[in-house]
Write an enzyme that holds these catalytic residues in place. Structure first.
Site, PDB file in Angstrom:
ATOM      1  N   VAL A  30     -56.552   7.263  12.433  1.00 18.90           N
ATOM      2  CA  VAL A  30     -56.746   6.286  11.360  1.00 18.90           C
ATOM      3  C   VAL A  30     -57.912   6.701  10.460  1.00 18.90           C
ATOM      4  O   VAL A  30     -57.813   6.621   9.228  1.00 18.90           O
ATOM      5  CB  VAL A  30     -56.988   4.866  11.937  1.00 18.90           C
ATOM      6  CG1 VAL A  30     -57.028   3.842  10.811  1.00 18.90           C
ATOM      7  CG2 VAL A  30     -55.904   4.483  12.947  1.00 18.90           C
ATOM      8  N   LYS A 119     -59.483  -3.500  18.343  1.00 17.52           N
ATOM      9  CA  LYS A 119     -59.085  -4.763  19.029  1.00 17.52           C
ATOM     10  C   LYS A 119     -59.647  -4.852  20.431  1.00 17.52           C
ATOM     11  O   LYS A 119     -59.961  -5.956  20.910  1.00 17.52           O
ATOM     12  CB  LYS A 119     -57.568  -4.919  19.075  1.00 17.52           C
ATOM     13  CG  LYS A 119     -56.819  -3.766  19.706  1.00 17.52           C
ATOM     14  CD  LYS A 119     -56.279  -2.858  18.652  1.00 17.52           C
ATOM     15  CE  LYS A 119     -55.723  -1.587  19.232  1.00 17.52           C
ATOM     16  NZ  LYS A 119     -54.952  -0.829  18.267  1.00 17.52           N
ATOM     17  N   GLY A 148     -51.196  -3.340  12.794  1.00 20.85           N
ATOM     18  CA  GLY A 148     -51.318  -2.245  11.815  1.00 20.85           C
ATOM     19  C   GLY A 148     -51.391  -2.717  10.374  1.00 20.85           C
ATOM     20  O   GLY A 148     -52.318  -3.430   9.982  1.00 20.85           O
ATOM     21  N   ILE A 150     -49.597  -4.815   8.729  1.00 20.75           N
ATOM     22  CA  ILE A 150     -49.103  -6.159   8.390  1.00 20.75           C
ATOM     23  C   ILE A 150     -50.266  -7.108   8.125  1.00 20.75           C
ATOM     24  O   ILE A 150     -51.140  -7.277   8.974  1.00 20.75           O
ATOM     25  CB  ILE A 150     -48.253  -6.753   9.536  1.00 20.75           C
ATOM     26  CG1 ILE A 150     -47.139  -5.798   9.933  1.00 20.75           C
ATOM     27  CG2 ILE A 150     -47.685  -8.110   9.139  1.00 20.75           C
ATOM     28  CD1 ILE A 150     -46.380  -6.232  11.178  1.00 20.75           C
ATOM     29  N   GLY A 201     -48.679   9.454  16.845  1.00 25.37           N
ATOM     30  CA  GLY A 201     -49.984   8.820  16.587  1.00 25.37           C
ATOM     31  C   GLY A 201     -49.995   7.321  16.793  1.00 25.37           C
ATOM     32  O   GLY A 201     -50.915   6.640  16.353  1.00 25.37           O
ATOM     33  N   GLU A 204     -52.561   4.614  21.981  1.00 28.35           N
ATOM     34  CA  GLU A 204     -54.015   4.648  22.135  1.00 28.35           C
ATOM     35  C   GLU A 204     -54.407   5.947  22.831  1.00 28.35           C
ATOM     36  O   GLU A 204     -53.567   6.625  23.440  1.00 28.35           O
ATOM     37  CB  GLU A 204     -54.484   3.460  22.988  1.00 28.35           C
ATOM     38  CG  GLU A 204     -54.235   2.113  22.361  1.00 28.35           C
ATOM     39  CD  GLU A 204     -54.910   1.933  21.012  1.00 28.35           C
ATOM     40  OE1 GLU A 204     -56.136   2.096  20.924  1.00 28.35           O
ATOM     41  OE2 GLU A 204     -54.213   1.646  20.029  1.00 28.35           O
ATOM     42  N   LYS A 219     -54.667  -8.040  21.323  1.00 25.65           N
ATOM     43  CA  LYS A 219     -54.188  -8.599  20.044  1.00 25.65           C
ATOM     44  C   LYS A 219     -53.841 -10.076  20.201  1.00 25.65           C
ATOM     45  O   LYS A 219     -54.070 -10.877  19.289  1.00 25.65           O
ATOM     46  CB  LYS A 219     -52.991  -7.797  19.555  1.00 25.65           C
ATOM     47  CG  LYS A 219     -53.395  -6.385  19.129  1.00 25.65           C
ATOM     48  CD  LYS A 219     -52.209  -5.465  19.010  1.00 25.65           C
ATOM     49  CE  LYS A 219     -52.612  -4.075  18.548  1.00 25.65           C
ATOM     50  NZ  LYS A 219     -51.540  -3.091  18.676  1.00 25.65           N
ATOM     51  N   GLY A 321     -49.963   3.738  13.487  1.00 24.12           N
ATOM     52  CA  GLY A 321     -49.919   4.992  12.735  1.00 24.12           C
ATOM     53  C   GLY A 321     -51.092   5.069  11.763  1.00 24.12           C
ATOM     54  O   GLY A 321     -51.632   4.042  11.348  1.00 24.12           O
TER      55      GLY A 321
HETATM   56  P1  NAP Z   1     -58.535   8.504  17.584  1.00 21.84           P
HETATM   57  O1  NAP Z   1     -57.472   9.276  16.900  1.00 21.84           O
HETATM   58  O2  NAP Z   1     -58.777   8.728  19.034  1.00 21.84           O
HETATM   59  O3  NAP Z   1     -59.892   8.762  16.768  1.00 21.84           O
HETATM   60  C1  NAP Z   1     -61.162   8.368  17.244  1.00 21.84           C
HETATM   61  C2  NAP Z   1     -62.221   9.048  16.391  1.00 21.84           C
HETATM   62  O4  NAP Z   1     -63.491   8.568  16.788  1.00 21.84           O
HETATM   63  C3  NAP Z   1     -62.238  10.550  16.543  1.00 21.84           C
HETATM   64  O5  NAP Z   1     -62.472  11.171  15.292  1.00 21.84           O
HETATM   65  C4  NAP Z   1     -63.441  10.823  17.470  1.00 21.84           C
HETATM   66  O6  NAP Z   1     -64.106  12.030  17.215  1.00 21.84           O
HETATM   67  C5  NAP Z   1     -64.344   9.663  17.091  1.00 21.84           C
HETATM   68  N1  NAP Z   1     -65.186   9.275  18.208  1.00 21.84           N
HETATM   69  C6  NAP Z   1     -64.786   8.718  19.383  1.00 21.84           C
HETATM   70  N2  NAP Z   1     -65.844   8.500  20.178  1.00 21.84           N
HETATM   71  C7  NAP Z   1     -66.935   8.933  19.499  1.00 21.84           C
HETATM   72  C8  NAP Z   1     -68.324   9.012  19.790  1.00 21.84           C
HETATM   73  N3  NAP Z   1     -68.803   8.603  20.967  1.00 21.84           N
HETATM   74  N4  NAP Z   1     -69.152   9.514  18.843  1.00 21.84           N
HETATM   75  C9  NAP Z   1     -68.673   9.938  17.659  1.00 21.84           C
HETATM   76  N5  NAP Z   1     -67.348   9.914  17.320  1.00 21.84           N
HETATM   77  C10 NAP Z   1     -66.507   9.419  18.233  1.00 21.84           C
HETATM   78  O7  NAP Z   1     -58.297   6.927  17.399  1.00 21.84           O
HETATM   79  P2  NAP Z   1     -57.404   6.193  16.305  1.00 21.84           P
HETATM   80  O8  NAP Z   1     -55.979   6.170  16.744  1.00 21.84           O
HETATM   81  O9  NAP Z   1     -57.736   6.700  14.968  1.00 21.84           O
HETATM   82  O10 NAP Z   1     -57.917   4.687  16.489  1.00 21.84           O
HETATM   83  C11 NAP Z   1     -59.165   4.290  15.973  1.00 21.84           C
HETATM   84  C12 NAP Z   1     -59.305   2.770  16.139  1.00 21.84           C
HETATM   85  O11 NAP Z   1     -58.284   2.131  15.394  1.00 21.84           O
HETATM   86  C13 NAP Z   1     -59.161   2.271  17.569  1.00 21.84           C
HETATM   87  O12 NAP Z   1     -59.980   1.155  17.752  1.00 21.84           O
HETATM   88  C14 NAP Z   1     -57.703   1.868  17.652  1.00 21.84           C
HETATM   89  O13 NAP Z   1     -57.468   0.896  18.639  1.00 21.84           O
HETATM   90  C15 NAP Z   1     -57.521   1.301  16.270  1.00 21.84           C
HETATM   91  N6  NAP Z   1     -56.143   1.286  15.792  1.00 21.84           N
HETATM   92  C16 NAP Z   1     -55.379   2.412  15.879  1.00 21.84           C
HETATM   93  C17 NAP Z   1     -54.078   2.376  15.402  1.00 21.84           C
HETATM   94  C18 NAP Z   1     -53.186   3.586  15.479  1.00 21.84           C
HETATM   95  O14 NAP Z   1     -52.013   3.448  15.121  1.00 21.84           O
HETATM   96  N7  NAP Z   1     -53.661   4.757  15.907  1.00 21.84           N
HETATM   97  C19 NAP Z   1     -53.591   1.208  14.835  1.00 21.84           C
HETATM   98  C20 NAP Z   1     -54.404   0.059  14.770  1.00 21.84           C
HETATM   99  C21 NAP Z   1     -55.697   0.126  15.238  1.00 21.84           C
HETATM  100  P3  NAP Z   1     -63.394  13.457  17.529  1.00 21.84           P
HETATM  101  O15 NAP Z   1     -62.227  13.525  16.589  1.00 21.84           O
HETATM  102  O16 NAP Z   1     -64.423  14.474  17.219  1.00 21.84           O
HETATM  103  O17 NAP Z   1     -62.984  13.400  18.966  1.00 21.84           O
HETATM  104  N1  HSE Z   2     -51.485   1.790  20.163  1.00 25.13           N
HETATM  105  C1  HSE Z   2     -51.263   0.740  19.239  1.00 25.13           C
HETATM  106  C2  HSE Z   2     -49.775   0.453  19.165  1.00 25.13           C
HETATM  107  C3  HSE Z   2     -51.798   1.099  17.884  1.00 25.13           C
HETATM  108  O1  HSE Z   2     -48.984   1.229  19.708  1.00 25.13           O
HETATM  109  O2  HSE Z   2     -49.386  -0.538  18.570  1.00 25.13           O
HETATM  110  C4  HSE Z   2     -51.773  -0.046  16.941  1.00 25.13           C
HETATM  111  O3  HSE Z   2     -52.660  -1.037  17.319  1.00 25.13           O
END
Ligand code: NAP
Ligand code: HSE
Length: 448
Positions: A30, A119, A148, A150, A201, A204, A219, A321
């Site tokens: 994200v 969350k 996401g 929505i 993507g 989690e 959620k 995503g």
């Molecule tokens: P992700 O791909 O795992 O990215 C996490 C990022 O945070 C990475 O760039 C990581 O660095 C960095 N990071 C983690 N721990 C760190 C630390 N201790 N110090 C510095 N940087 C750190 O996660 P994501 O999927 O983007 O999700 C991010 C957030 O959005 C989460 O809270 C997730 O629940 C929420 N979310 C995700 C989605 C989805 O569809 N993916 C949807 C809704 C909400 P590195 O890259 O260097 O490892």
């Molecule tokens: N892992 C979560 C999902 C990302 O699959 O819905 C969005 O919150």
């Protein structure tokens, strides 16, 4: 991590400026898309906010890692604290509890507003963060944390604030919906479908949060907090994931005209002792195929809201995503930016109502039970007697197929709505009947 001391609230008119400094914490799925939008759509965002949103840095663990979208290499840093301290607006997309919690506290403490999609953090420590934001006048926005792209949190908090929301029922986890959909429509294996969701993507960092139901439960707690104006935490949500869903469950559901979805349900109810409260639960659920939630495919999410005056509303769209989630993040960032630029006072927190979380055994739901029984006279009467004894009414009963052995049969029963506690007692007693060889499937039914 030392927190800076509190400063004056952000309530005074802001001094004239030509940019807001934006600190991005996280450059993953994200975060990299948020960086892309901040960079590629800078002119559009500046027009909407009134000043530029200047990306001052991206905190990550590995500054040399290859990203989905690569920002200017000089922006990547491992010094998240310094980034927060120099920011007008912090966007937290690291995930997890620490260091995200301390960094958000660090920003809110000095009146710096925060956008987060975290969350897990909100469902555990939301109350503390909402209070801190309200004390310092900072904004804490988290539209991306649920479903996401929505827009569901603002409608619950603002658009429906003149109504009474009785129930929120959502497909709030894209990964599990993707898996269940692939299993239902293509006969895919659980493992293959999960691997594909991870590649796209949706999942989690630790996918047990998705398949175990904990992401949907977080959620549910956030949805209930906004829908009912009372604060709920993850430990008040009854959680069952999808790991126990079998091919047999899928077949029985399909045969009866249902589809299995992992639902996050938050509803007002009254316990047997008369206590009014809220019940929060996440579990695999049978939904009629023709129900609006029954047609939600792939990683899409949908949230079905029942309100006193508005009636039934459905919010539908991409639930996970990078780009869809970043869209919700940027919506919050623009709204906060506009508020900072206009110099208006921070939004006051909605008063918290006292609506306690009730135990899930008080929940009222229908249930489908598939039994393997002896094909003998009197068996139906004994099975039906167990339901009657616990005050559970049977809606339909069908002998669905011959069992493996010649002396057996399979029965599929769907009940009317009953208390979860009574349904549990029925199932426990059925397993003790000699005539019942096996309770093959037990799934709750909603939306019928
Ligand atoms: P992700 O791909 O795992 O990215 C996490 C990022 O945070 C990475 O760039 C990581 O660095 C960095 N990071 C983690 N721990 C760190 C630390 N201790 N110090 C510095 N940087 C750190 O996660 P994501 O999927 O983007 O999700 C991010 C957030 O959005 C989460 O809270 C997730 O629940 C929420 N979310 C995700 C989605 C989805 O569809 N993916 C949807 C809704 C909400 P590195 O890259 O260097 O490892
Ligand atoms: N892992 C979560 C999902 C990302 O699959 O819905 C969005 O919150």
């Amino acid at each position: 991590m030392a927190e800076p001391t509190a400063s004056a609230a952000q309530t005074a008119p802001a001094p004239a400026r030509d940019a807001l400094r934006v600190a991005l914490l996280g450059g993953g799925t994200v975060g990299s898309q948020a960086a892309r939008i901040l960079t590629e759509d800078a002119a559009v965002l500046a027009d909407r906010v009134g000043v530029r949103l200047e990306l001052t840095g991206i905190a990550v663990r590995d500054t040399a890692a290859v990203r989905d979208w690569q920002a200017d290499p000089s922006l990547y840093t491992t010094d998240a604290e310094a980034l927060v301290d120099g920011a007008d607006l912090v966007i937290e997309l690291m995930g997890g509890i620490e260091p995200a919690r301390s960094l958000i506290r660090r920003a809110l403490q000095v009146g710096t507003s925060v956008v987060t999609g975290n969350k897990a953090l909100l469902a555990e420590h939301g109350e503390e963060l909402y209070r801190l934001a309200s004390e310092t006048g900072a904004q804490l926005s988290f539209e991306a944390a649920v479903a996401g792209a929505i827009p569901i949190l603002r409608p619950l908090r603002d658009s429906l604030s003149g109504d009474t929301v009785n129930r929120v029922m959502g497909i709030a986890n894209g990964t599990t919906n993707f898996i269940l959909d692939r299993m239902d429509t293509e006969g895919a294996s659980f493992a293959d479908a999960l691997a594909e969701a991870q590649r796209l993507g949706y999942a989690e960092a630790d996918p047990t949060a998705d398949v175990g139901g904990f992401d949907a439960a977080a959620k549910a707690a956030i949805l209930a907090t906004l829908a009912f104006g009372s604060s709920y935490t993850l430990d008040q949500v009854s959680v069952e994931g999808i790991t126990e869903v079998t091919a047999e469950d899928n077949a029985a559901a399909a045969d009866a005209g249902y589809v299995i979805k992992l639902l996050a349900i938050a509803e007002r109810d009254t316990a047997r002792d008369g206590t009014a409260g809220a019940i929060l639960r996440v579990h695999p659920t049978l939904i009629p195929r023709e129900h609006p939630l029954g047609s939600v495919r792939g990683a899409y999410n949908a949230v079905f809201v029942e309100a006193e005056n508005a009636g039934q509303l459905m919010f539908y769209g991409p639930g996970a995503g990078g780009a869809p989630t970043a869209s919700a993040v940027m919506g919050d960032a623009v709204a906060i930016g506009q508020r900072i630029v206009r110099g208006g006072p921070a939004r006051l927190r909605t008063p918290v109502a006292a609506l306690p979380a009730l135990d899930v055994s008080e929940a009222r739901t229908s249930c489908m039970v598939v039994l393997r029984v002896a094909d003998q006279p009197g068996v139906l009467r004994r099975v039906a007697g167990v339901f009657e004894e616990h005050g559970v009414s049977i809606e339909t009963l069908r002998q669905v197929q011959g069992a493996d052995d010649a002396a057996g049969a399979s029965l599929r029963l769907i009940t009317h709505r009953a208390r979860q506690r009574d349904l549990d007692d029925v199932v426990a007693e059925l397993t003790t009947l000699d005539a019942v060889h096996e309770v093959a499937s037990v799934l709750r039914v909603e939306g019928n």
